[in-house]
Design a protein around this motif. Structure first.
Motif, mmCIF file in Angstrom:
data_model
loop_
_atom_site.group_PDB
_atom_site.id
_atom_site.type_symbol
_atom_site.label_atom_id
_atom_site.label_comp_id
_atom_site.label_asym_id
_atom_site.label_seq_id
_atom_site.Cartn_x
_atom_site.Cartn_y
_atom_site.Cartn_z
ATOM 1 N N VAL A 248 21.545 11.529 -15.565
ATOM 2 C CA VAL A 248 22.221 11.054 -16.352
ATOM 3 C C VAL A 248 24.242 10.898 -15.844
ATOM 4 O O VAL A 248 24.583 12.026 -15.347
ATOM 5 N N THR A 249 25.033 9.759 -15.763
ATOM 6 C CA THR A 249 25.931 9.577 -15.303
ATOM 7 C C THR A 249 26.948 9.498 -16.626
ATOM 8 O O THR A 249 25.955 8.637 -17.545
ATOM 9 N N PRO A 250 27.787 9.390 -16.856
ATOM 10 C CA PRO A 250 28.855 9.160 -17.515
ATOM 11 C C PRO A 250 29.096 7.746 -18.079
ATOM 12 O O PRO A 250 28.945 7.355 -19.640
ATOM 13 N N GLU A 251 28.184 6.651 -17.363
ATOM 14 C CA GLU A 251 28.175 5.135 -17.730
ATOM 15 C C GLU A 251 26.678 4.844 -17.968
ATOM 16 O O GLU A 251 26.595 3.505 -18.112
ATOM 17 N N GLY A 252 25.899 6.219 -17.715
ATOM 18 C CA GLY A 252 24.435 5.549 -17.817
ATOM 19 C C GLY A 252 23.330 6.353 -17.074
ATOM 20 O O GLY A 252 23.420 7.457 -17.188
ATOM 21 N N MET A 253 22.173 5.088 -15.821
ATOM 22 C CA MET A 253 22.281 6.857 -15.125
ATOM 23 C C MET A 253 21.671 6.322 -13.563
ATOM 24 O O MET A 253 22.022 5.135 -14.278
ATOM 25 N N ARG A 254 21.241 7.130 -12.646
ATOM 26 C CA ARG A 254 21.265 6.823 -11.863
ATOM 27 C C ARG A 254 19.655 6.714 -11.515
ATOM 28 O O ARG A 254 19.681 8.767 -11.816
ATOM 29 N N PHE A 255 18.922 6.885 -10.446
ATOM 30 C CA PHE A 255 17.550 7.405 -10.155
ATOM 31 C C PHE A 255 17.384 7.275 -8.350
ATOM 32 O O PHE A 255 17.771 5.783 -8.098
ATOM 33 N N ASN A 256 16.831 8.127 -7.981
ATOM 34 C CA ASN A 256 17.166 8.282 -6.487
ATOM 35 C C ASN A 256 15.710 9.161 -6.232
ATOM 36 O O ASN A 256 15.244 9.778 -6.207
ATOM 37 N N ALA A 257 15.102 7.568 -5.424
ATOM 38 C CA ALA A 257 13.762 8.804 -4.513
ATOM 39 C C ALA A 257 13.754 8.696 -3.328
ATOM 40 O O ALA A 257 13.994 7.111 -2.834
ATOM 41 N N ALA A 258 12.618 8.719 -2.214
ATOM 42 C CA ALA A 258 13.704 8.622 -0.674
ATOM 43 C C ALA A 258 11.356 8.081 -0.014
ATOM 44 O O ALA A 258 11.945 7.707 0.593
ATOM 45 N N GLN A 259 10.617 8.376 -0.728
ATOM 46 C CA GLN A 259 9.099 8.576 -1.294
ATOM 47 C C GLN A 259 8.563 7.973 -1.768
ATOM 48 O O GLN A 259 8.670 8.156 -3.329
ATOM 49 N N PRO A 260 7.820 6.285 -1.835
ATOM 50 C CA PRO A 260 7.153 5.950 -0.390
ATOM 51 C C PRO A 260 7.877 5.519 0.522
ATOM 52 O O PRO A 260 7.704 4.941 1.555
ATOM 53 N N MET A 261 9.169 5.149 -0.149
ATOM 54 C CA MET A 261 10.531 4.007 0.700
ATOM 55 C C MET A 261 11.414 4.737 -0.113
ATOM 56 O O MET A 261 11.689 5.299 -1.244
ATOM 57 N N PRO A 262 12.816 4.373 0.462
ATOM 58 C CA PRO A 262 14.328 4.876 0.113
ATOM 59 C C PRO A 262 14.645 3.588 -1.566
ATOM 60 O O PRO A 262 14.134 2.612 -1.455
ATOM 61 N N LEU A 263 15.441 4.196 -2.630
ATOM 62 C CA LEU A 263 14.989 3.453 -3.816
ATOM 63 C C LEU A 263 16.222 4.222 -4.669
ATOM 64 O O LEU A 263 16.410 5.383 -4.755
ATOM 65 N N ALA A 264 16.971 3.954 -4.449
ATOM 66 C CA ALA A 264 18.115 3.746 -5.976
ATOM 67 C C ALA A 264 18.611 3.045 -6.677
ATOM 68 O O ALA A 264 18.415 1.781 -6.406
ATOM 69 N N LEU A 265 18.244 3.731 -8.377
ATOM 70 C CA LEU A 265 18.390 2.433 -8.742
ATOM 71 C C LEU A 265 19.566 2.966 -10.100
ATOM 72 O O LEU A 265 19.730 4.388 -10.243
ATOM 73 N N ASP A 266 20.754 1.535 -10.232
ATOM 74 C CA ASP A 266 21.701 2.728 -10.936
ATOM 75 C C ASP A 266 21.618 1.966 -12.181
ATOM 76 O O ASP A 266 22.106 -0.045 -12.290
ATOM 77 N N LEU A 267 22.034 1.968 -13.659
ATOM 78 C CA LEU A 267 22.008 1.777 -14.640
ATOM 79 C C LEU A 267 23.214 1.997 -15.431
ATOM 80 O O LEU A 267 23.352 3.017 -15.665
ATOM 81 N N THR A 268 24.036 1.059 -15.630
ATOM 82 C CA THR A 268 25.630 1.476 -15.918
ATOM 83 C C THR A 268 26.328 0.323 -17.714
ATOM 84 O O THR A 268 25.495 -1.240 -16.969
ATOM 85 N N ALA A 269 25.931 1.219 -18.378
ATOM 86 C CA ALA A 269 27.681 0.467 -19.472
ATOM 87 C C ALA A 269 28.527 0.694 -19.632
ATOM 88 O O ALA A 269 28.949 1.701 -19.699
ATOM 89 N N PRO B 254 0.776 -1.635 0.096
ATOM 90 C CA PRO B 254 -0.211 0.134 -0.019
ATOM 91 C C PRO B 254 1.584 1.453 0.148
ATOM 92 O O PRO B 254 1.827 0.994 1.041
ATOM 93 N N GLY B 255 0.109 2.099 -1.232
ATOM 94 C CA GLY B 255 0.924 3.187 -1.454
ATOM 95 C C GLY B 255 2.693 3.468 -1.737
ATOM 96 O O GLY B 255 3.038 4.378 -0.870
ATOM 97 N N THR B 256 2.433 2.288 -2.352
ATOM 98 C CA THR B 256 4.207 2.012 -2.641
ATOM 99 C C THR B 256 4.388 2.312 -4.261
ATOM 100 O O THR B 256 5.159 1.760 -5.349
#
Length: 144
Positions: free
Chosen positions: A69-90, A58-60
């Motif tokens: 955008v990073t030199p090797e890909g992308m990073r997504f950071n979220a704090a709500q509704p819960m902490p989440l970090a997604l790193d995608l690199t090539a 519920p609520g997520t």
């Protein structure tokens, strides 16, 4: 903290893979469970993004955060509704690319004491399956 990482070699030039990784709109095509991606604002190599998912806690179902955008890909950071970090690199790998997807998160605070009854290995396994599927989808996207 839960941290899961998967790597896949894709037979496509690293520039093409990085272009796909650095486009937040591609998340909808490549990440399982992502129902929509809304760009709220964009400045240079950073965007404020709202990602709606099909998560069942519920609520997520809506994550709002920064896609960078990073030199090797992308990073997504979220704090709500819960902490989440997604790193995608090539990175270059022979004639292709080695792509790594890593998620770090915690269980939603709304679960409270229930979180103690959910085995972390089960969650990590499920996230791992989803990351494997995401890398398979990314390969299909970049190879056309």
């Amino acid at each position: 903290m839960i941290s899961v990482e998967r790597t896949r070699t894709i037979n496509a030039p690293v520039e093409k893979v990085r272009a796909a990784l650095s486009d937040p709109q591609q998340l909808q095509q490549t990440m399982p469970g992502v129902r929509s991606v809304e760009i709220l604002s964009r400045t240079g190599d950073q965007a404020r993004v709202a990602i709606t998912t099909g998560m069942t806690f519920p609520g997520t179902d809506r994550f709002e955060g920064d896609a960078i955008v990073t030199p090797e890909g992308m990073r997504f950071n979220a704090a709500q509704p819960m902490p989440l970090a997604l790193d995608l690199t090539a990175v270059p790998h022979g004639d292709g690319s080695e792509v790594t997807a890593r998620i770090e998160t915690d269980l939603p605070p709304g679960l409270g004491a229930m979180a103690r009854f959910i085995p972390q290995q089960m969650i990590e396994g499920r996230i791992g399956v989803e990351l494997d599927r995401a890398l398979e989808r990314l390969e299909r996207v970049v190879r056309g």
